[in-house]
Every structure is written in structure tokens, then in C-alpha cells.
Design an enzyme around this catalytic site. Structure first.
Site, PDB file in Angstrom:
ATOM      1  N   HIS A  84      -8.007  -4.997  -1.091  1.00  0.00           N
ATOM      2  CA  HIS A  84      -6.816  -4.351  -0.544  1.00  0.00           C
ATOM      3  C   HIS A  84      -6.515  -4.792   0.883  1.00  0.00           C
ATOM      4  O   HIS A  84      -5.360  -5.068   1.220  1.00  0.00           O
ATOM      5  CB  HIS A  84      -6.996  -2.830  -0.584  1.00  0.00           C
ATOM      6  CG  HIS A  84      -5.728  -2.069  -0.398  1.00  0.00           C
ATOM      7  ND1 HIS A  84      -4.756  -1.997  -1.371  1.00  0.00           N
ATOM      8  CD2 HIS A  84      -5.255  -1.346   0.658  1.00  0.00           C
ATOM      9  CE1 HIS A  84      -3.748  -1.261  -0.937  1.00  0.00           C
ATOM     10  NE2 HIS A  84      -4.023  -0.856   0.293  1.00  0.00           N
ATOM     11  N   SER A 110       0.846  -1.192   0.000  1.00  0.00           N
ATOM     12  CA  SER A 110       0.000   0.000   0.000  1.00  0.00           C
ATOM     13  C   SER A 110       0.885   1.248   0.000  1.00  0.00           C
ATOM     14  O   SER A 110       1.688   1.424  -0.909  1.00  0.00           O
ATOM     15  CB  SER A 110      -0.968  -0.038   1.188  1.00  0.00           C
ATOM     16  OG  SER A 110      -1.985   0.928   1.062  1.00  0.00           O
ATOM     17  N   ASP A 115      -9.546  -5.115  -5.562  1.00  0.00           N
ATOM     18  CA  ASP A 115      -9.117  -4.035  -4.669  1.00  0.00           C
ATOM     19  C   ASP A 115      -9.984  -2.801  -4.903  1.00  0.00           C
ATOM     20  O   ASP A 115     -10.022  -2.259  -6.002  1.00  0.00           O
ATOM     21  CB  ASP A 115      -7.644  -3.721  -4.944  1.00  0.00           C
ATOM     22  CG  ASP A 115      -6.995  -2.840  -3.890  1.00  0.00           C
ATOM     23  OD1 ASP A 115      -7.658  -1.910  -3.405  1.00  0.00           O
ATOM     24  OD2 ASP A 115      -5.817  -3.084  -3.563  1.00  0.00           O
TER      25      ASP A 115
END
EC number: 3.1.1.3
Length: 463
Positions: free
Chosen positions: A376, A194, A343
């Protein structure tokens, strides 16, 4: 649940002498004449003031240090960063894992060098939780180096600042032998998920031009939930339960680009808005801005909405900090990308574009492991075994893929040759997350407002 946990651990924290926050700690201030040092030079060092945290107990390691390192901002102006060096028991001084956390905040007191210390503020839970990802690296005997890559201005989402800081942190680690026993010819692998992938990805892309001498040390970079377009992430999260990411990102960009801040400030009646953006770490920022619309809908904070991107000055800032737009920057080291197909926070489309850009440019080794069943949040856990397997293979001298390879699997737990101990370690974490009741479908990033309020307890369960 979160309040109960805080109540139960309060007596533990009551007896602590807390680590000093960066905003009040003179160690973080550059010494006189620092600008004359070379980037990557160690300006000063110390043992970490407190033990490295494993949650609410100190982590069992051999040693840990903080290095104050000469670096520079996006415009080439000299600055300093602090990087944390962790030595495991039975360390191999020839192997370094540079782990970039997903700090995702525009506040100096969220820096990993502070957050990783036992007794750090509870708002840094997310960074503390990432020790769950760093622990397997330490178990392998690798030194772990984790830089405050956002720099002294806390420039969340800023590419050059972040990438340069990572590379200068590695330079410093390789020069730290008299302090840490690390060899100056040690091999290095970078890893980040991330926000940490943004820093790691920029470091990999900048390395050939910015730090060519590291080419002999760097074995590769593992990039998960790979952020290559900050606008796409903002568009995906604005007005949702994750809108706090937008607030923190706007604060981070404003910290590096005063004109960006001025333009947006003139576009809202809420004149104190930027005073709030740099006041949160990741978890409390998300909690504070649940459902807030900054650029979307009829009740947005900034009147122009997404049309603000048509302002040439805003558009340039966005483009300058999106790796997807930097076709001239191509890593020369092997790269491993892992990303969830579904995601909803960092949409995979721009990750695929960056993959294709690098392939078209002739990158020597780029492996893309796409996970069809995770978004995610859960790919941070379910993709980690694949990343760790790839990292271990690099240190063991195994062959990388030649050219480009993109494989979609139902789950990245199906990645070849994952050690069973690592797979089981992360399956246990996933079981905890799935039983927390965060929302309709956490694997698709479908989390309810009530679920967001439980996120703080995830770190408690992990650590």
C-alpha cells in the site's frame, strides 16, 4: 530525524501568520437559508487565505480559491463542504482534475482546504505531501479541484457523504466560471488513492443516479489502493503499527452514526475513547496508536471484539459504507484501478471482488493494473505514473479499454507509454522512501514502530 527537522524549520514557522483552522473559521459555517440552495450551488467564495503549500514554501501557481458548496450527508440532510480550486500557470479552463486526498481523519481541522495552505499545522503533513501527486496535474495545465469530502462532521470512511461531496464539488467547479474562469462544459477526471479512492470510487458509482448531468463532463476515474471494504482494512491494521487508521475510522463512522458510537462505547471500560478518536489527523493518529488492539486479541479495547459485527445495527453501517456490497451501484464512466498485490493495509481481495461485480454488471470500460511487487505505501508512488498516464490519455481523447481488462505486472512502472519525465519524478521519490529505513520491507508494508516515527520526515523530503 523528525525532531531535528522540526527544530530546523521552527524559525520559518515562527514568522508566519497561520491560516485559521476550520473549527474557528466562520467561512465554513453555512449561511442562513442555505438548505434552500440546490446541491452543488456555490454559497460563497474567497481566495485561499494563504498560498497553496508546496511543503515549506508556497507553490508557484496562478491562483487558488475556496468555494463553500451546498451538499448533503448520508441521510439526505443538507450540509456544506469547502472545495479548493487551484489554477496553474497557463491553465486550460476546459480541463479539471478532481483530486481526493487521503485525509483519513475524523477531525475537522485536518480538512484539505486547510491542510493545503502554507503554514497549516504540521499534523497535516500527509495531505501536504499529496501535492507531490497533484503537481504533475498542474504541470499539464489542468485545474485541480480538491474537496473536503468528509464534510463538516469529518465522516472518514462514510461512502455516500464522501461520494456526494465529490460530485457536488465538481458541480460547483463547473459553475465557478465568473470566479475561476473554468468553462461550464469542462471535462473532468477524478483521482484518489487509499482514503481518496474511497471517495472517488463512491462518486463514480453514485454519479449515474445522483448527478446524471455530469455524464457529459466526466471522462473517468483513477482509483489507487482502492478501498471498498472498511472492515477488511480495519482487520488488516488492528493491533499493528497502523492501528491508528482504525481509531480514525471509528471516529469518522461515529461522527455520522451516533448509535454506532453508543453501541461501541457501551462495549468498553475506556469511557473517553471516542473523545480521543476525533482528535488526530492521519500521521499523529498513527503515531498515537502504534500496536493498539481495538477489536483483536486478549487486550482489546472493545470487549466483544470482531463479534460486534454480528450486531445488526453495526453490521448495517458497515455494509452501507462498503462499496463491495453495493452491487446495484455501477459506474458508467471509464475506471482505472491500480493496486498492489501484497497490500497489507487495504487487502486486494475486496478490490478484486468489486472489479468482478462491476464487470458482471456490464461496465463499459474498467482497467485493473495490479502491481505484484508493491504494497500500500509504495504503490502510492509506484502506481502514480500509470494513473497519470491514464488520466492524460483521457484528456487527450485516446481510446479506453472496452469492457474489462485485468493485467498483473511486476511493477506498475511497466504500464505502457508512461512519459519518462513522470517516471523519473516518481522514481526519485521512491528512492527517498527506500533509504529512510522505515522497516524490514517497506514495499511489503512491513514497517517498524521506529519506522513509523520517521514517516513524518518523508513528507519533508518529498516537498
Amino acid at each position: 530525524m523528525l525532531y531535528l527537522i522540526l527544530f530546523l524549520i521552527a524559525p520559518i514557522y515562527a514568522g508566519l501568520i497561520f491560516p485559521t483552522k476550520p473549527s474557528s473559521d466562520p467561512f465554513y459555517n453555512p449561511p442562513k437559508g442555505f438548505e434552500n440552495a440546490a446541491v452543488g450551488d456555490i454559497l460563497q467564495s474567497r481566495a485561499t487565505p494563504k498560498s497553496i503549500t508546496g511543503g515549506f514554501t508556497p507553490l508557484k501557481i496562478q491562483n487558488s480559491w475556496q468555494l463553500l458548496v451546498r451538499s448533503e450527508d448520508s441521510f439526505g440532510n443538507p450540509n456544506v463542504i469547502v472545495t479548493t480550486v487551484i489554477e496553474p500557470v497557463n491553465a486550460d479552463p476546459s480541463k479539471i482534475a478532481s483530486y481526493q486526498v487521503f485525509e483519513d481523519a475524523a477531525k475537522a481541522d485536518c480538512a484539505p482546504s486547510y491542510a493545503l495552505q502554507f503554514g497549516s499545522d504540521l499534523t497535516t503533513f500527509v495531505t501536504q505531501a499529496e501535492m507531490y501527486l497533484m503537481a504533475p496535474l498542474l504541470d499539464q495545465g489542468y485545474y485541480v479541484v480538491s474537496p473536503d469530502y468528509e464534510g463538516p462532521k469529518s465522516t472518514f470512511t462514510i461512502g455516500k457523504q464522501s461520494g456526494q461531496a465529490v460530485l457536488n464539488s465538481i458541480r460547483a467547479a463547473l459553475k465557478s466560471g465568473k470566479i475561476t474562469n473554468i468553462k461550464d462544459d469542462a471535462k473532468v477526471v477524478m483521482w484518489g488513492y487509499s482514503g481518496g479512492s474511497l471517495a472517488s470510487g463512491w462518486a463514480a458509482a453514485l454519479q449515474p443516479s445522483y448527478a446524471p448531468e455530469l455524464g457529459g463532463n466526466l471522462l473517468g476515474a483513477a482509483l489507487g489502493g482502492f478501498v471498498t471494504n472498511i472492515t477488511a482494512t480495519a482487520q488488516a491494521t488492528d493491533g499493528t503499527v497502523f492501528a491508528g487508521i482504525v481509531a480514525n475510522a471509528l471516529g469518522g463512522v461515529a461522527n455520522e452514526y451516533p448509535e454506532f458510537k453508543s453501541i461501541l462505547q457501551s462495549d468498553t471500560d475506556k469511557k473517553s475513547v471516542f473523545d480521543e478518536f476525533d482528535g488526530h489527523c492521519l500521521i499523529d493518529g498513527v503515531l498515537n496508536y502504534i500496536g493498539t488492539s481495538f477489536l483483536t486479541g486478549d487486550h482489546k479495547i472493545f470487549k466483544t471484539g470482531w463479534d460486534i459485527l454480528k450486531n445488526p445495527k453495526i453490521g448495517k453501517v458497515v455494509e452501507d459504507n462498503g462499496l463491495v456490497y453495493q452491487k446495484q451501484l455501477v459506474p458508467k464512466i471509464p475506471v482505472f484501478i491500480y493496486h498492489g498485490s501484497i497490500d497489507q493495509i487495504v487487502p486486494i481481495v475486496d478490490t478484486k471482488k468489486t472489479y468482478q461485480n462491476w464487470c458482471d454488471a456490464g461496465i463499459s470500460s474498467l482497467e485493473f493494473a495490479e502491481d505484484a511487487s508493491n504494497g500500500h505505501l509504495t504503490e502510492a508512488i509506484m502506481g502514480a505514473p500509470a494513473a497519470l498516464t491514464w488520466i492524460i490519455d483521457r484528456f487527450d481523447g485516446k481510446q479506453t479499454v472496452s469492457g474489462c481488462q485485468h493485467i498483473q505486472r511486476f511493477s506498475n512502472l511497466e504500464y505502457p507509454n508512461i512519459p519518462s519525465s513522470i517516471a523519473n519524478y516518481f522514481k526519485a521519490a521512491m528512492d527517498v522512501v527506500l533509504h529512510l529505513g522505515l522497516g524490514p520491507d517497506v514495499q511489503k508494508d512491513q514497517v517498524s514502530p521506529e519506522g513509523i516515527k520517521k514517516l513524518g520526515s518523508i513528507e519533508m523530503r518529498w516537498l
